[in-house]
Design an enzyme around this catalytic site. Structure first.
Site, PDB file in Angstrom:
ATOM      1  N   GLY A  19      44.377  44.679  28.850  1.00 14.76           N
ATOM      2  CA  GLY A  19      43.767  45.951  29.215  1.00 14.76           C
ATOM      3  C   GLY A  19      43.494  46.013  30.703  1.00 14.76           C
ATOM      4  N   ARG A  20      43.324  47.256  31.196  1.00 17.44           N
ATOM      5  CA  ARG A  20      43.066  47.468  32.619  1.00 17.44           C
ATOM      6  C   ARG A  20      42.120  48.637  32.769  1.00 17.44           C
ATOM      7  NH1 ARG A  20      42.476  45.584  37.636  1.00 17.44           N
ATOM      8  NH2 ARG A  20      42.542  47.309  39.100  1.00 17.44           N
ATOM      9  N   GLY A  21      41.028  48.459  33.546  1.00 16.67           N
ATOM     10  CA  GLY A  21      40.072  49.529  33.784  1.00 16.67           C
ATOM     11  C   GLY A  21      39.974  49.858  35.253  1.00 16.67           C
ATOM     12  N   GLY A  22      38.997  50.703  35.575  1.00 11.19           N
ATOM     13  CA  GLY A  22      38.833  51.128  36.957  1.00 11.19           C
ATOM     14  C   GLY A  22      38.298  50.046  37.861  1.00 11.19           C
ATOM     15  N   MET A  23      37.702  48.984  37.296  1.00  9.41           N
ATOM     16  CA  MET A  23      37.099  47.964  38.146  1.00  9.41           C
ATOM     17  C   MET A  23      37.412  46.549  37.695  1.00  9.41           C
ATOM     18  SD  MET A  23      33.170  48.286  36.878  1.00  9.41           S
ATOM     19  CE  MET A  23      32.758  48.100  35.141  1.00  9.41           C
ATOM     20  N   ALA A  24      38.217  46.374  36.641  1.00 11.44           N
ATOM     21  CA  ALA A  24      38.472  45.032  36.145  1.00 11.44           C
ATOM     22  C   ALA A  24      39.718  45.035  35.287  1.00 11.44           C
ATOM     23  CB  ALA A  24      37.277  44.513  35.342  1.00 11.44           C
ATOM     24  N   LYS A  41      37.135  39.283  31.069  1.00  8.47           N
ATOM     25  CA  LYS A  41      37.208  40.407  32.008  1.00  8.47           C
ATOM     26  C   LYS A  41      37.010  39.866  33.415  1.00  8.47           C
ATOM     27  CE  LYS A  41      36.079  44.581  31.147  1.00  8.47           C
ATOM     28  NZ  LYS A  41      35.440  45.883  30.839  1.00  8.47           N
ATOM     29  N   ASP A 143      27.098  53.824  31.106  1.00  3.69           N
ATOM     30  CA  ASP A 143      28.510  54.212  31.252  1.00  3.69           C
ATOM     31  C   ASP A 143      29.160  54.401  29.886  1.00  3.69           C
ATOM     32  OD1 ASP A 143      30.834  54.883  32.594  1.00  3.69           O
ATOM     33  OD2 ASP A 143      31.518  52.818  32.783  1.00  3.69           O
TER      34      ASP A 143
END
Length: 578
Positions: A19-24, A41, A143
């Site tokens: 997975g990929r998020g906005g900060m990690a 993470k 969040d």
């Protein structure tokens, strides 16, 4: 070495990305110490280079690790590794280790198409279950969004990333920066968008946005930029969900609009009340006219434009044909008379405002208490001194306010006081401390119960050989007994395996050294002589009855040693001469 093949802190193997998020980025991993799969993470470099963020991130992750609800993705550990570039430059790599959950993100479920009404209610109910637990534990998520909610293969809802949003927001100075880090402002509460103090009711607002999106397939506020969306959260009222999708029951309109109230005090008081209203609406319980009127009065604000927009959002609720009018409206003449009187009053007030002379609202000898909540004690003292006020200090334990920061002031901000008056500053001394109880000698189950009774939690459990201790008995704890720690802290244990590692004493050990090595392991040792093979000097061990390898403690070991005559000691017969 690539990130995917490395081992963090000598314990966590990092495998393929998932997975990929906005900060990690999130990777599948494996805990080499406890032998279990995990999710890891790893924070991006921009955040990792901020030492202030790393400190808050570690503290918030530790706070989140104390939660063990089935509706929350467990946080097992948080740490920091070092990566060295080719030129020798070192970069910190903050990471957290979480429960590995198999399933889909809620944002992917929404993106796949319309979500059935029953599933929408069930998903939001699961989010509220997690929030109900976390809010009781004093942890505000900050969040809530579909990207932080997992739906397992079995259909269970799990909320993740508790504590990370707080670490991010405390390290950002503007809404724009925070939005960049968190990736979207679509789920912000109005108080987050304005930079005000945030509490549990901000999570309820964000959950209301998620419910709106599940019901309608779109978010209540959309714009060309995150700042534009944040502005709408503060100043605009949403359309009722049934105005976007006609099949949405109007009973859910009341739930959504209450959750999206601009004023936190107008929302549901807690997650439990939100769940109760959601369940009632899901069961088809339509709101009464009185409930609709109460909702309208609650959500109307002092801003006429905002009131008008809210009225439009409530239009369908108020026009329910099943709700009959019980009283005729006022005559038209009275309406026009009331309008005329109101117009005269407004004109009179306007003339009075334009003609009065400015006056000094605060007497020269008075001072207004400034806002000091959230400041450090030193900064609060300076702010008071700038206003000709002095401070007295009172410390109070708090699980939510960092140690050294002001929890509240007495009197509160905005109160007028005489010059040189004293203001009481209630300062956080951090979480309530408790003493680690004696644990050595207990079974693991007894130790876990003792920790729970003391207000602590069980941390990592490591197994180790102890020659004279039965299996599953606690050998040591970290922190040790009688040490004061924050309430709710995790205590690591070392428990005995009930076995010892027996070395191979054949060949390389003398008989005496072999006996000593086994006796040091608290084993009982007997020696058996074997006359069929020649003895050595010094004597050695031909074979052993137990080991090499792990054997139960206090095992009886028999060593076999050669005791026959050496080859050169055999007497040979001769022939006599005649």
């Amino acid at each position: 070495m690539s990130v995917e093949s490395r081992v963090l802190s000598g314990r966590y193997r990092v495998d393929e990305p998932i997975g990929r998020g906005g900060m990690a980025s999130v990777y599948r991993g494996y805990d080499l110490t406890l032998g279990r799969p995990v999710a890891i993470k790893i924070l991006d470099g921009e955040l990792a280079d901020d030492s202030g963020f790393r400190t808050r991130f570690r503290l918030e992750a530790q706070s989140a690790s104390r939660m063990s609800s089935t509706a929350v993705v467990r946080v097992y550990d948080a740490g920091e590794d070092i990566e060295t570039d080719a030129d020798g430059t070192e970069h910190p790599i903050p990471f957290i280790v979480m429960e590995l959950v198999h399933g889909r993100l809620l944002k992917d479920v929404i993106a796949a198409g319309p979500v059935p009404l029953a599933d929408s209610i069930r998903y939001v109910d699961g989010i509220l279950e997690a929030l109900e637990y976390s809010h009781r534990a004093g942890v505000v998520h900050r969040d809530i969004k579909p990207g932080n909610v997992m739906i397992t293969d079995a259909g269970q809802v799990k909320v993740m990333d508790f504590g990370i949003a707080r670490a991010v927001s405390d390290s950002s100075s503007t809404v724009a920066e925070t939005t960049t880090i968190l990736g979207t402002a679509a789920y912000f509460s109005p108080e987050q968008a304005k930079g005000d103090v945030v509490d549990a009711r901000a999570d309820l607002y964000s959950t209301g946005v998620v419910l709106y999106e599940l019901l309608t397939g779109r978010q209540p506020f959309r714009g060309d930029s995150p700042v534009a969306v944040a502005y709408q959260h503060v100043s605009a009222a949403p359309l009722a969900p049934s105005e976007v999708v006609e099949t949405v029951p109007r009973a859910l309109d009341a739930v959504v609009l209450r959750a999206l109230a601009k004023d936190p005090f107008a929302r549901y008081p807690d997650a439990a009340a939100f769940r109760e209203a959601l369940d009632a609406a899901g069961a088809g319980k339509a709101p009464s006219r009185r409930q609709v009127d109460t909702l309208a009065n609650t959500l109307y604000g002092p801003d006429p434009r905002q009131a008008a927009e809210t009225a439009r959002s409530l239009r369908q609720l108020s026009s329910d044909p099943t709700m009959k009018r019980t009283q005729a409206g006022p005559p038209a003449a009275w309406i026009w008379a009331g309008v005329a009187v109101l117009a005269v009053l407004l004109i009179s007030v306007l003339i009075w405002v334009l003609t009065i002379k400015p006056c000094q609202l605060v007497p020269s000898g008075s001072r207004i208490v400034p806002v000091v909540v959230g400041l450090t004690y030193d900064a609060a003292t300076t702010a008071l001194a700038d206003n000709d006020l002095s401070a007295t200090r009172q410390d109070e334990a708090s699980a939510t306010v960092p140690a050294g920061d002001v929890i509240r002031s007495e009197p509160k901000a905005g109160v007028s006081m005489e010059r040189d008056s004293e203001v009481m500053l209630v300062v956080s001394k951090g979480p309530q401390s408790v003493t680690v109880p004696p644990l050595v000698g207990m079974t693991r189950a007894q130790a876990e119960q003792a920790l729970q009774t003391a207000g602590l939690s069980l941390g990592q459990v490591r197994r180790d050989d102890e020659p004279d201790t039965e299996a599953d008995i606690v050998i040591s704890s970290d922190p040790e007994q009688k040490v004061d720690v924050a309430q709710g802290s995790a205590v690591d244990l070392v428990v005995a395996t009930g076995t010892v590692a027996v070395p191979d004493v054949t060949g390389n050990f003398t008989l005496d050294d072999a006996k000593k090595a086994l006796l040091d392991l608290k084993l009982t040792v007997d020696v058996t002589d074997d006359a069929s093979c020649p003895a050595t000097d010094p004597r050695s061990v031909k074979s052993q009855s137990a080991g090499p390898g792990e054997v139960p403690i206090h095992t009886h070991v028999v060593l076999v040693s050669c005791s026959g005559p050496a080859a050169g000691d055999k007497k040979s017969g001769g022939t006599g001469g005649g």
